[in-house]
Motif scaffolding. Structure first.
Motif, short mmCIF file in Angstrom:
data_model
loop_
_atom_site.label_atom_id
_atom_site.label_comp_id
_atom_site.label_asym_id
_atom_site.label_seq_id
_atom_site.Cartn_x
_atom_site.Cartn_y
_atom_site.Cartn_z
N GLY A 1 -2.66 -25.70 43.36
CA GLY A 1 -2.16 -24.42 43.83
C GLY A 1 -1.02 -23.95 42.93
N GLN A 2 -1.00 -22.66 42.62
CA GLN A 2 0.00 -22.13 41.69
C GLN A 2 0.61 -20.85 42.24
OE1 GLN A 2 -2.36 -21.57 38.14
NE2 GLN A 2 -1.84 -23.59 37.34
N ALA A 3 1.87 -20.63 41.91
CA ALA A 3 2.56 -19.39 42.24
C ALA A 3 3.40 -18.98 41.04
CB ALA A 3 3.43 -19.55 43.47
N HIS A 4 3.29 -17.71 40.64
CA HIS A 4 4.05 -17.18 39.50
C HIS A 4 4.73 -15.89 39.96
CE1 HIS A 4 1.80 -19.89 36.77
NE2 HIS A 4 0.78 -19.61 37.56
N LEU A 5 6.04 -15.87 39.89
CA LEU A 5 6.82 -14.70 40.27
C LEU A 5 7.46 -14.12 39.02
CD1 LEU A 5 8.03 -12.84 42.44
CD2 LEU A 5 9.93 -14.47 42.63
N TYR A 6 7.11 -12.87 38.68
CA TYR A 6 7.65 -12.20 37.50
C TYR A 6 8.80 -11.29 37.93
CZ TYR A 6 3.36 -13.82 35.30
OH TYR A 6 2.34 -14.61 34.82
N LEU A 7 9.94 -11.45 37.27
CA LEU A 7 11.15 -10.74 37.65
C LEU A 7 11.48 -9.65 36.64
CD1 LEU A 7 13.23 -13.89 38.64
CD2 LEU A 7 11.99 -12.34 40.17
N PRO A 8 11.93 -8.47 37.10
CA PRO A 8 12.13 -7.32 36.20
C PRO A 8 13.52 -7.23 35.60
CG PRO A 8 12.36 -6.61 38.47
CD PRO A 8 12.06 -8.09 38.52
N TRP A 9 14.33 -8.26 35.71
CA TRP A 9 15.74 -8.14 35.35
C TRP A 9 15.96 -7.84 33.87
CZ3 TRP A 9 16.88 -13.30 38.31
CH2 TRP A 9 16.74 -13.06 39.68
N LEU A 10 15.03 -8.25 32.99
CA LEU A 10 15.21 -8.04 31.55
C LEU A 10 14.10 -7.16 30.98
CD1 LEU A 10 16.24 -11.70 30.70
CD2 LEU A 10 17.74 -9.71 30.71
N ALA A 11 13.52 -6.32 31.83
CA ALA A 11 12.43 -5.45 31.38
C ALA A 11 12.91 -4.44 30.34
CB ALA A 11 11.81 -4.73 32.57
N GLY A 12 14.19 -4.10 30.36
CA GLY A 12 14.72 -3.12 29.42
C GLY A 12 14.63 -3.55 27.97
N ILE A 13 14.52 -4.86 27.71
CA ILE A 13 14.35 -5.36 26.35
C ILE A 13 13.01 -6.07 26.21
CG2 ILE A 13 16.81 -5.53 25.82
CD1 ILE A 13 16.70 -8.49 26.53
N ASN A 14 12.07 -5.72 27.11
CA ASN A 14 10.71 -6.27 27.10
C ASN A 14 10.69 -7.78 27.30
OD1 ASN A 14 10.51 -3.85 24.73
ND2 ASN A 14 9.06 -3.76 26.41
N GLY A 15 11.70 -8.30 27.96
CA GLY A 15 11.74 -9.73 28.24
C GLY A 15 10.92 -10.09 29.46
N GLY A 16 10.22 -11.21 29.37
CA GLY A 16 9.41 -11.68 30.49
C GLY A 16 10.05 -12.88 31.15
N LEU A 17 10.46 -12.74 32.40
CA LEU A 17 11.13 -13.80 33.15
C LEU A 17 10.20 -14.23 34.28
CD1 LEU A 17 13.80 -15.38 33.32
CD2 LEU A 17 14.63 -13.62 34.89
N ARG A 18 9.84 -15.52 34.28
CA ARG A 18 8.84 -16.01 35.23
C ARG A 18 9.33 -17.26 35.94
NH1 ARG A 18 4.04 -19.61 34.76
NH2 ARG A 18 4.76 -20.05 32.64
N LEU A 19 9.32 -17.22 37.26
CA LEU A 19 9.51 -18.41 38.07
C LEU A 19 8.12 -18.93 38.45
CD1 LEU A 19 12.35 -17.29 40.51
CD2 LEU A 19 12.55 -18.96 38.67
N HIS A 20 7.90 -20.22 38.30
CA HIS A 20 6.57 -20.74 38.60
C HIS A 20 6.67 -22.08 39.31
CE1 HIS A 20 6.69 -23.72 35.28
NE2 HIS A 20 7.38 -22.79 34.64
N ALA A 21 5.66 -22.34 40.13
CA ALA A 21 5.56 -23.61 40.84
C ALA A 21 4.10 -23.96 40.98
CB ALA A 21 6.22 -23.52 42.21
N SER A 22 3.78 -25.26 40.83
CA SER A 22 2.41 -25.74 40.94
C SER A 22 2.40 -27.03 41.73
CB SER A 22 1.79 -25.98 39.56
OG SER A 22 1.82 -24.81 38.77
N VAL A 23 1.33 -27.24 42.49
CA VAL A 23 1.14 -28.46 43.26
C VAL A 23 -0.25 -29.00 42.94
CG1 VAL A 23 0.99 -29.49 45.54
CG2 VAL A 23 2.69 -27.72 45.09
N LEU A 24 -0.31 -30.30 42.60
CA LEU A 24 -1.57 -30.98 42.31
C LEU A 24 -1.77 -32.10 43.31
CD1 LEU A 24 -4.00 -31.93 40.51
CD2 LEU A 24 -2.31 -33.24 39.20
N ASP A 25 -2.95 -32.15 43.89
CA ASP A 25 -3.31 -33.25 44.78
C ASP A 25 -4.68 -33.77 44.36
OD1 ASP A 25 -2.93 -34.79 47.40
OD2 ASP A 25 -4.90 -33.85 47.70
N GLN A 26 -4.79 -35.08 44.09
CA GLN A 26 -6.04 -35.65 43.62
C GLN A 26 -6.19 -37.08 44.12
OE1 GLN A 26 -5.77 -35.35 39.35
NE2 GLN A 26 -4.18 -36.90 39.17
N ASN A 27 -7.44 -37.50 44.30
CA ASN A 27 -7.67 -38.85 44.80
C ASN A 27 -7.91 -39.85 43.68
OD1 ASN A 27 -10.23 -38.18 43.96
ND2 ASN A 27 -11.23 -38.52 45.94
#
Length: 606
Positions: A537-563
């Motif tokens: 499972g994955q979640a990616h949150l893109y934040l607009p704080w540096l959009a004025g200089i075309n910067g891409g700011l991403r918070l991300h989290a992933s969970v892996l479960d396997q046997n």
């Protein structure tokens, strides 16, 4: 060569004579202003977009140049919108995508309330562009009909009444006069784009007469003065688009600007004193103004604007002559008759470097790929054959859009590398090593892309499920097989939700929005071992704080479960510096912050 080009440009500029020097209202490199329209003597509304500007309709104070967002909108290629006579609302068209067909978009008409910002959709399945308010309060628009279009009146969300009877006209824009007695029409007839005057008869049908038509030039934009005496328009009789004014009382035409590279989309303030227009320069469309004084304009000779006197322009509106040969009978579309290869290209494959002694490397791979489809893309196919690690490999895929869920069938035999945990006879770990894995089999995938919203912000849902049969065996760096084939039947569901993603022209990643995704693989039957099961499972949150200089700011989290380990290729899951780690059965989480900043751009001309 540069010196020669500079000298040629200097001669061109000198030949133009005195250049109009406007006052800039708003403008910067990488910012495009389009279609300015006056709301009052000090306020314009315009469509603005750019390298770091979200596309939309903005109010602009002509005294300060300050820009205020009215509504985020993705207008079509003509960027046309109109202001209602009371300046309370805007009418515009934009493309609305089909919910289940990513390639289908239909132009619909909307009304934007300037006081509340509320947007109301006026049409359904309309295929309509360039809406304006008619003198009777209804809405006129241009409705697509094949290679031509029709001037229509909106009588309901899905009903349209023709205002014109011509079937061979390409209308560009409608501009009703302030008193409602006539309409300035820009139309293209048989390649001649000019300004026409239209009046309505008692049945509400339009009668068209030519007004301004150049022999070797086109007219592009038009706008009335508030009192209805002057009609501003742009044309390019000398190869450069400039602003002209037509005196509706006398018929006299004067040229109001003399620019180096182009002036377009003029608009006259309500008090009639200020002419605003778009001034074109490299990588920018500036919003500028000059005082409006028709008497100071250069008079255009009448014969230059009356090309219609020398041609039978009414013949351009008539039905085309009957063909000299009969048209063939229509036949049903046969997909297989038109299905053929469309692309043939070489392929080259690289391998990850060995991380430690004993790792298996595949080495470079060389191959040939072929792709084909029919013109309507009801069926598509692709195949590739390549040579790698002293063996031949390949894959074949066939996909159709004839039925829902876009089924795709694949057959494959491919090599890959995976990390395995070496265990000795006593069950003790001897470390992690990368080995080769041969995978062959086939799978059937059903996918359903759903577009929930697409208007600068994009919200979409992708549902997919794959069922497959696989045979796998491991080999070492010398190509020796370490295991016999094992068989398994798998099912792999996938779901992804992209919510309100927004990305400007020069952004490398979205600067706003949320992406949630989940993927699983489970064995429903396997040979000689416990079934494998893994979930990510994955979640990616893109934040607009540096959009004025075309910067891409991403918070991300992933969970892996396997046997058990080795089910997924985890190169994208493992953090940098931990690529050689082996993840056995269990649950793992990863989270982080990523910032992506472009440093240099290829000039795309915006």
């Amino acid at each position: 060569m540069q010196d020669s080009l500079r000298a040629e440009e200097a001669r061109r500029v000198a030949a133009l004579g005195p250049i109009t020097e406007p006052t800039r209202i708003a403008g910067a490199r990488g910012v495009m202003h389009r279609r300015p329209r006056w709301l009052d003597d000090h306020t314009l509304v315009a469509y603005v977009f750019g390298y770091d500007v979200t596309p939309g309709l903005y109010r602009i104070d002509t005294r300060t140049g300050r820009r205020t967002l009215v509504s985020v909108q993705a207008l079509p290629e003509d960027v046309f919108f109109s202001v209602t006579p009371d300046s309370s609302a805007l009418l515009f068209a934009r493309y609305v995508p089909d919910t289940l067909s990513p390639l289908q978009r239909i132009a619909e008409v909307f009304r934007l309330n300037l006081a509340t910002g509320r947007v109301e959709r006026l049409t359904r399945e309309g295929r309509v562009m360039a809406p304006v308010m008619a003198p009777d309060g209804q809405v006129w628009a241009l409705r697509n009909e094949g290679q031509y279009n029709r001037w229509v009146r909106l009588t309901g969300p899905v009903s349209f009444e023709p205002v014109s009877d011509w079937t061979r006209a390409r209308f560009v824009a409608l501009h009703p006069a302030p008193d409602g007695k006539e309409v300035a029409v820009i139309a293209n007839l048989e390649g001649h784009q000019g300004l026409f005057r239209a009046t309505l008869d008692t049945r509400g049908k339009a009668r068209l007469t030519p007004w301004v038509l150049f022999a070797d030039a086109s007219i592009y934009d038009a706008a009335w003065s508030a009192d209805g005496r002057y009609l501003l328009f742009t044309a390019d009789p000398d190869g450069i688009t400039n602003v002209y004014v037509l005196d509706a009382r006398t018929g006299e035409v004067r040229r109001m600007t003399n620019t180096l590279y182009g002036a377009r989309e003029p608009s006259l303030s309500p008090d009639g004193r200020t002419l605003a227009y778009i001034h074109y320069a490299h990588e920018r469309n500036d919003l500028v103004r000059i005082p409006f004084d028709p008497a100071r304009g250069e008079v255009v000779p009448p014969e230059a604007t009356r090309f219609f006197d020398r041609v039978d322009w009414q013949a351009w509106l008539r039905e085309p002559p009957a063909p000299s040969m009969p048209w063939p009978e229509p036949r049903p579309y046969r997909t297989l008759a038109h299905l053929r290869p469309r692309m043939l290209l070489p392929t080259f494959r690289l391998d990850v470097p060995a991380e430690r002694p004993g790792d298996t490397r595949l080495g470079p791979g060389y191959g040939l790929a072929i792709h084909g489809t029919d013109p309507l893309q009801r069926w598509t196919f692709g195949a590739e054959g390549f040579y790698q690690k002293d063996r031949f490999w390949g894959n074949l895929a066939v996909r159709t859009s004839v039925v829902p869920f876009f089924p795709m069938l694949r057959l494959f035999r491919r090599p890959e590398t995976v990390r395995v945990n070496l265990v000795d006879a006593q069950g003790q770990s001897q470390g992690v090593v990368r080995v080769g894995r041969e995978v062959r089999g086939g799978d059937l995938t059903f996918s359903l892309p759903v577009t929930l919203a697409s208007n600068i912000h994009r919200t979409s849902l992708l549902l997919s499920v794959q069922g497959g049969y696989r045979q796998e065996r491991l080999f070492d760096d010398d190509g020796r097989y370490l295991t016999a084939f094992t068989e398994r039947y798998t099912v792999s569901p996938f779901v992804s939700l992209a919510y309100r993603l927004r990305q400007n022209i020069r952004d490398l990643v979205p600067h706003q929005g949320l992406v949630l995704a989940g993927f699983a693989e489970r064995d429903v039957a396997s040979e000689g071992r416990a079934g494998r099961a893994a979930h990510i499972g994955q979640a990616h949150l893109y934040l607009p704080w540096l959009a004025g200089i075309n910067g891409g700011l991403r918070l991300h989290a992933s969970v892996l479960d396997q046997n058990q380990g080795g089910i997924f290729n985890l190169d994208a899951f493992l953090p940098r510096g931990y690529e050689d780690e082996f993840l056995d059965s269990g649950t793992y989480a990863r989270y982080g912050l990523e910032y992506l900043q472009p440093l240099w751009f290829v000039d795309n001309g915006l």
